[in-house]
Design an enzyme around this catalytic site. Structure first.
Site, mmCIF file in Angstrom:
data_model
loop_
_atom_site.group_PDB
_atom_site.id
_atom_site.type_symbol
_atom_site.label_atom_id
_atom_site.label_comp_id
_atom_site.label_asym_id
_atom_site.label_seq_id
_atom_site.Cartn_x
_atom_site.Cartn_y
_atom_site.Cartn_z
ATOM 1 C CD GLU A 136 28.862 95.744 -38.029
ATOM 2 O OE1 GLU A 136 27.682 96.118 -38.132
ATOM 3 O OE2 GLU A 136 29.245 94.586 -38.321
ATOM 4 C CG HIS A 188 24.794 91.070 -32.375
ATOM 5 N ND1 HIS A 188 23.949 90.022 -32.653
ATOM 6 C CD2 HIS A 188 24.874 91.789 -33.517
ATOM 7 C CE1 HIS A 188 23.556 90.098 -33.917
ATOM 8 N NE2 HIS A 188 24.100 91.165 -34.448
#
Length: 780
Positions: free
Chosen positions: A359, A374
């Site tokens: 990812e 993030h």
């Protein structure tokens, strides 16, 4: 057997203390390298600069210890124990020359690459970045360490045991006189995880002290070693099938293989004797000595995991949606999801562990370069292009089967175009940019996609329309729905910020260049199974939180299975897991979900089970789903088991016999493990069960249980077996010692050793369980 346990070092080379016989400790992990110049150099040691930041570089002296298994370095710090200044060769994952780690790229670019090298450790330990004074010195270290690592990995289990005992003996020999006093013997027993009362220890000591000198040396230490390593359970089995006191003939070994191991041919028995029998006399007679028998039981052939499953053996020519795919969540993170560091190293570790879906959370970065981190948190940032370079370099080192890049795209149009440029320029022919063979009616297979990297993300139009478009198409960008993971976060720590930035029904302007990189993995919002069946193409896939996926599995298990027989589904952890904890993948697999994404950076029971599933099929990252999860008209429902091809009840009998060389888990020197074993079945709900042995007090060296467990398993195709060893603690939580998880279908029958793994999923050098396994048809 040796006549001394010393490890002599002459002119920097490892050698036996006596000629003709291997030393106690088995062969040195550098056996065969006695005259190697690189090894001699490492044994003498040299100063190396340790790099931690642009301003922190410190000169330290590094030296390979005489055991050829440990590297020592000096330190300016006041350390709690001498062990803090050492690391084991067994703890090294890789030795990388040049600027091949993030630290080297950031902090040592001004140093010639041929003077740089990095030691990459297993698990969560940080890399050790080092600079040598010359390219020759760097080459000595990298080549020398790689030679020792290669030899160490080639050692048999028995050699590893001998070497481990040898190391413990060296530690116990405080005055380095190559003798062992009674006090040193007691220290040694504690080192190897055995607690004995003084009377028993004195009895062993006096039995071995033939010369009555008050210390053991030479043959007396050999006698002590024999007493210590005698395994009564192996003696009993060997005695049952032996022909004489010393040998088991090929015909009797064949009888053992047939009766106990469920293996068949006499030719196989002879081949195993030739492979594992250490004595020439035994080989000439086609017979096994007790040593040869134990070496066989400790080998891959005696392993609880079927060695045939260490290779790719499943059909790899089925559509992509017919496989479980090893998948990582927030792959860029090394730790938690709020403040933890992001690193390209996290991608390397996941890919090396067989991960096939990684990812990338992509955001606008400075100087027009997209970054990955993030979003809306304090996690550090890394460049998108550096991650793509890393994926290119490591995608196919473990397995040749396709890698899926899962894009979470939050970038503006210009930086999306930069992303597309990097994907195409860096990956080149690896990037899949057109349907395989021009066909868009069904998924290609992993076999057809070997060596290819696929992009999962938003797409402006259908795959069919993309095929029809010309280069002169005027559509350069358009709005697409923007359902990313952040929008579904449930944790209060990030929810407020996220929802202030994003609103329900938000759209994203998507660049055509980036859209065109998406071929078979078009991200769409999940609107229900009926909508997917009626309106979605096979290549359109949805991502679901674990809670949403579990709800669908519980309420509509069969419909979920049929959906997953046709389309890919990705499941990822709920947003509340800001500590990067994991959920159980088992319920997701039971309804055929292919891309069940876990936090690879977090060692835990859920990750152990995950890696246990993907240990099968040559660790290639793709596991063919059982046939009843591949039919679009399947009637299977894991919550309501009825008659069908999946219902093949088995009775599994496991005897947990003994343990060997279990590691200390409490750092206190006086602490001894009190081990017990849990055997657990994971699968459909009705098959789940766990059973525990009694606790063996104060013995991690050779605990004996001899306990029998029986399990009824109705859907063996989905079942996994987990062996967990813990250190019992009445006052607090039990400590993890080791574990091993494998699919029931990979289980070998008969007398088998289980080679235990540590918290990070790496094997211990010599820690094992010894079990007996039977699997029979059951009436159900």
């Amino acid at each position: 057997m040796p006549s001394s346990y010393t490890l002599s070092v002459h002119d920097g080379s490892c050698s036996s203390a006596t000629a003709g016989e291997p030393q106690l400790g088995g062969q040195c992990c550098a056996a065969g390298l006695q005259d190697d110049e690189d090894l001699k150099f490492l044994l003498k040691g040299s100063p190396l600069s340790k790099v931690k930041s642009a301003s922190w570089k410190r000169l330290r002296f590094y030296k390979l210890q005489e055991d050829c298994k440990t590297v020592w370095h000096d330190s300016k710090k006041i350390l709690r124990s001498p062990d803090a200044q050492m690391f084991s060769i067994d703890d090294i994952e890789d030795v990388r020359p040049g600027h091949e780690t993030e630290g080297m790229k950031r902090f040592a670019q001004d140093v010639p690459s041929d003077r740089c090298f990095s030691i990459v450790f297993k698990g969560q330990r940080k890399n050790l970045d080092l600079i040598a004074s010359s390219n020759e010195e760097a080459a000595r270290w990298t080549e020398g360490l790689n030679k020792i690592m290669s030899n160490s990995r080639a050692m048999s289990q028995k050699q590893k045991l001998q070497h481990w005992i040898h190391t413990c003996l060296r530690k116990a020999d405080k005055n380095k006189d190559n003798k062992m006093s009674f006090k040193e013997l007691k220290s040694f027993l504690q080192e190897v995880n055995i607690e004995t009362d003084d009377n028993y220890a004195k009895q062993i000591f006096q039995q071995c002290d033939k010369s009555k000198t008050g210390s053991l040396e030479d043959e007396e230490i050999e006698e002590f070693y024999k007493i210590l390593t005698t395994r009564e359970e192996i003696d009993v089995i060997f005695s049952t099938y032996k022909d004489s006191d010393d040998f088991m003939s090929a015909s009797n070994f064949h009888k053992f293989l047939q009766t106990e191991q469920q293996e068949r041919t006499i030719d196989q028995a002879k081949a195993l004797i030739d492979k594992y029998e250490p004595s020439e006399e035994g080989k000439k007679q086609f017979s096994l000595t007790k040593d040869g028998f134990l070496i066989y039981l400790l080998s891959d052939n005696g392993n609880v995991f079927n060695p045939a499953h260490n290779q790719v053996y499943q059909d790899m020519k089925q559509p992509l949606c017919h496989y479980f795919i090893s998948s990582s969540h927030n792959t860029y993170l090394m730790e938690d999801q709020l403040r933890g560091p992001s690193s390209t190293e996290a991608y390397i570790r996941a890919l090396i562990k067989g991960c096939r879906c990684v990812e990338l959370d992509c955001w606008d970065g400075p100087n027009g370069e997209p970054v990955i981190y993030h979003g809306y948190t304090l996690t550090s940032k890394i460049l998108f292009k550096d991650v793509i370079k890393t994926i290119k370099n490591y995608a196919f080192k473990t397995t040749p089967y396709p890698v899926i890049i899962s894009l979470e795209n939050h970038c503006t149009l210009d930086q999306q175009k930069t992303m597309a440029k990097h994907l195409k320029n860096i990956l080149g022919d690896m990037l899949l940019t057109m349907p395989v063979e021009g066909k868009i009616k069904e998924f290609p297979s992993p076999e057809q996609l070997k060596g290819k990297i696929l992009v999962k993300g938003k797409k402006l139009n259908s795959l069919e329309d993309s095929m029809k478009e010309t280069e002169n198409s005027s559509t350069e960008a358009d709005d697409v729905s923007d359902e990313d993971e952040a929008a579904e976060m449930e944790d209060d720590a990030v929810k407020t910020t996220v929802h202030a930035k994003k609103k329900a029904g938000a759209t994203l302007k998507l660049a055509k260049e980036l859209s065109d990189t998406v071929i078979y993995c078009k991200s769409v919002h999940f609107r229900g199974f009926e909508h997917a069946l009626e309106h979605q193409s096979f290549y359109e896939m949805s991502s679901l939180t674990e809670s949403k996926a579990l709800k669908l599995a519980n309420e509509s298990g069969n419909r979920f299975i049929r959906h997953n027989s046709r389309q890919l589904t990705r499941v990822y952890p709920d947003g509340m897991r800001t500590d990067s904890s994991n959920y159980s993948a088992v319920d997701m697999w039971n309804v055929g979900n292919q891309i069940v994404a876990l936090n690879f950076q977090t060692p835990c029971a859920e990750m152990d089970v995950y890696q246990g599933r993907f240990r099968d099929n040559g660790f290639c990252g793709y596991i063919l789903k059982p046939s009843f999860l591949r039919y679009n008209q399947s009637k299977f429902n894991p919550k309501s088991i009825q008659d069908g091809e999946w219902w093949t009840p088995k009775k599994l009998n496991i005897m947990v016999i003994s343990g060997q060389q279990l590691p200390k888990v409490n750092k206190k020197k006086s602490s001894i493990v009190d081990p017990f074993v849990t055997v657990e079945i994971l699968g459909v709900a009705r098959d789940r069960e766990k059973k525990l042995t009694k606790v063996v007090e104060n013995n991690g060296f050779n605990p004996m249980w001899n306990e029998h467990f029986e399990f009824e398993i109705d859907v063996p195709a989905l079942a996994l077996v987990r062996f967990l060893v813990e250190d019992y603690d009445a006052s607090s939580r039990n400590d993890f010692v080791g574990q091993y998880t494998l699919p029931l279908t990979s289980l070998q029958l008969g007398y088998r050793h289980i080679h235990l793994l540590n918290k990070n999923g790496d094997p211990y050098p010599s820690a094992t369980l010894f079990v007996h396994v039977m699997l029979q048809e059951s009436k159900g």
